[in-house]
Write a protein that holds these residues in place. Sequence first.
Motif, PDB file in Angstrom:
ATOM      1  N   GLY A 132       0.823  -1.204   0.000  1.00 61.46           N
ATOM      2  CA  GLY A 132       0.000   0.000   0.000  1.00 61.46           C
ATOM      3  C   GLY A 132       0.854   1.249   0.000  1.00 61.46           C
ATOM      4  N   TRP A 133       0.253   2.360  -0.389  1.00 61.53           N
ATOM      5  CA  TRP A 133       0.956   3.635  -0.373  1.00 61.53           C
ATOM      6  C   TRP A 133       0.912   4.130   1.072  1.00 61.53           C
ATOM      7  CZ3 TRP A 133       0.130   7.834  -4.675  1.00 61.53           C
ATOM      8  CH2 TRP A 133       1.151   8.794  -4.567  1.00 61.53           C
TER       9      TRP A 133
ATOM     10  N   TYR B 184      -7.208   0.798 -12.288  1.00 61.25           N
ATOM     11  CA  TYR B 184      -7.184   2.242 -12.071  1.00 61.25           C
ATOM     12  C   TYR B 184      -6.402   2.950 -13.170  1.00 61.25           C
ATOM     13  CZ  TYR B 184      -5.924   6.686  -9.856  1.00 61.25           C
ATOM     14  OH  TYR B 184      -5.725   8.021  -9.581  1.00 61.25           O
TER      15      TYR B 184
ATOM     16  N   SER C 101      -3.224  -2.200 -14.226  1.00 59.97           N
ATOM     17  CA  SER C 101      -4.101  -1.895 -13.104  1.00 59.97           C
ATOM     18  C   SER C 101      -5.423  -1.406 -13.664  1.00 59.97           C
ATOM     19  CB  SER C 101      -3.485  -0.820 -12.203  1.00 59.97           C
ATOM     20  OG  SER C 101      -4.457  -0.195 -11.394  1.00 59.97           O
TER      21      SER C 101
ATOM     22  N   TYR D 216      -7.785   4.590   0.429  1.00 55.35           N
ATOM     23  CA  TYR D 216      -7.120   5.420  -0.566  1.00 55.35           C
ATOM     24  C   TYR D 216      -7.096   4.759  -1.941  1.00 55.35           C
ATOM     25  CZ  TYR D 216      -3.458   8.054  -2.907  1.00 55.35           C
ATOM     26  OH  TYR D 216      -2.760   8.797  -3.816  1.00 55.35           O
ATOM     27  N   HIS D 217      -6.761   3.466  -1.994  1.00 57.75           N
ATOM     28  CA  HIS D 217      -6.586   2.775  -3.270  1.00 57.75           C
ATOM     29  C   HIS D 217      -7.937   2.417  -3.884  1.00 57.75           C
ATOM     30  CE1 HIS D 217      -2.250   2.395  -2.718  1.00 57.75           C
ATOM     31  NE2 HIS D 217      -2.487   2.043  -1.474  1.00 57.75           N
TER      32      HIS D 217
ATOM     33  N   ALA E 102      -3.313  -2.258   0.673  1.00 56.69           N
ATOM     34  CA  ALA E 102      -3.645  -2.232  -0.765  1.00 56.69           C
ATOM     35  C   ALA E 102      -4.108  -3.582  -1.290  1.00 56.69           C
ATOM     36  CB  ALA E 102      -2.454  -1.728  -1.588  1.00 56.69           C
TER      37      ALA E 102
ATOM     38  N   ALA F  24     -10.694   7.332  -2.691  1.00 57.55           N
ATOM     39  CA  ALA F  24     -10.581   6.603  -3.956  1.00 57.55           C
ATOM     40  C   ALA F  24     -11.447   7.278  -5.015  1.00 57.55           C
ATOM     41  CB  ALA F  24     -11.006   5.148  -3.778  1.00 57.55           C
TER      42      ALA F  24
END
Length: 375
Positions: free
Chosen positions: A35-36, A170, A168, A98-99, A74, A122
């Motif tokens: 994860g970030w 995203y 991805s 967030y993701h 994540a 997100a």
Amino acid sequence: MSGMVTQVLPPQRDEMNADASPVRIGALVPLTEPGWVEAGHHLLAGLELGVREVNDAGGVRGGPLELVVRDTAADPQRAAAAVDELARLGVAAVVGEYHSVVARAAAARADSLGLPFLCSSAVIDALTEQPTERVARLAPPQSHGWRIYADFLLGAGHSRIAVAVQPSVYWASGTRILRDHLAARGGTVVELDTRELAPTDVCDALVEHRATALLLLVGLPEPAASIVTSVRRDQRLTEVMIGAPAGQPEFAGWAASLGGEGAAVPFLRYLPERLSPLGVRVERALREQLAEAPSFVAFEGYDAVAVIADVLRSHGVDRADVAAAWPSVAVEGTRGRIQFSRTPGTDVWQWARPPVQVVDRDPAEPERFRVLHSG
């Protein structure tokens, strides 16, 4: 599933009923890799500050508001399992994440369990696969923000765009939005697959396609940092603009990884040009808590708690009542007045007018952000 629980307990207040049970809300946050993590810490800081201020003001319905935090790392499956656990723990609602791919999994599981979910950060348009009354979102849909970014590119004279991409949902969604919006206005987008191209190969491809801008639809620090370094040091590409619409340069880790080479990289930021008095006060408190400038993600966390607390005070803690309250929300957040509506193209309750900026770090003073374009 392993996780962590954070209980934010209030000081004793006259208006707080010492015998009242705490009102629990779940929080989904990426706190470990892949994860970030930096974004996760900022999101958590905003959530925790919001809860502390709610409790300092007397809590919710006489009792303290309690934050139950789960690390998603994540991982969509981990997030779905966390929602299951939070539901069993009796939370009134879930906030955060967030993701985008992780938020989709969390939203689907929460909807199936009848658990309200307020997604703070997100942006992917298809947050749910079908319309739902239980899910609301603060961040703007990706199609809205990325079209604003495409307009910025065109206004700056860039119509031949290259995107360095990783696989991805995203990133693929972002590429499609850019391509469709630019094509209708005479622009072109070429994809450069970073699984097959080394950073020096990316440079060669930019020359071959005569691109004037390269957008980083990749992870940080790698391969983003290596690509930026290669492009910046290639004498053939001195006029090529590097951009990062997903917001990587917002965080201190970007500047730490790239130094001056990371300046002048435009990205999307969800803050107004001027913060309200509430925003100024919250910015000061978040800066002290984080020991650095807060990102827009931290403000999203704070605003998420402000919305949830308002709903719990006015509609109670029953999950069905919380979900039914989304269309009646009218809360002064740090970045403007928050109200939800059904935005065309989305299947959740959406804050229709969150602020959108394109900003970069000033090469002369990398800690200072320059507003280049506002949506």
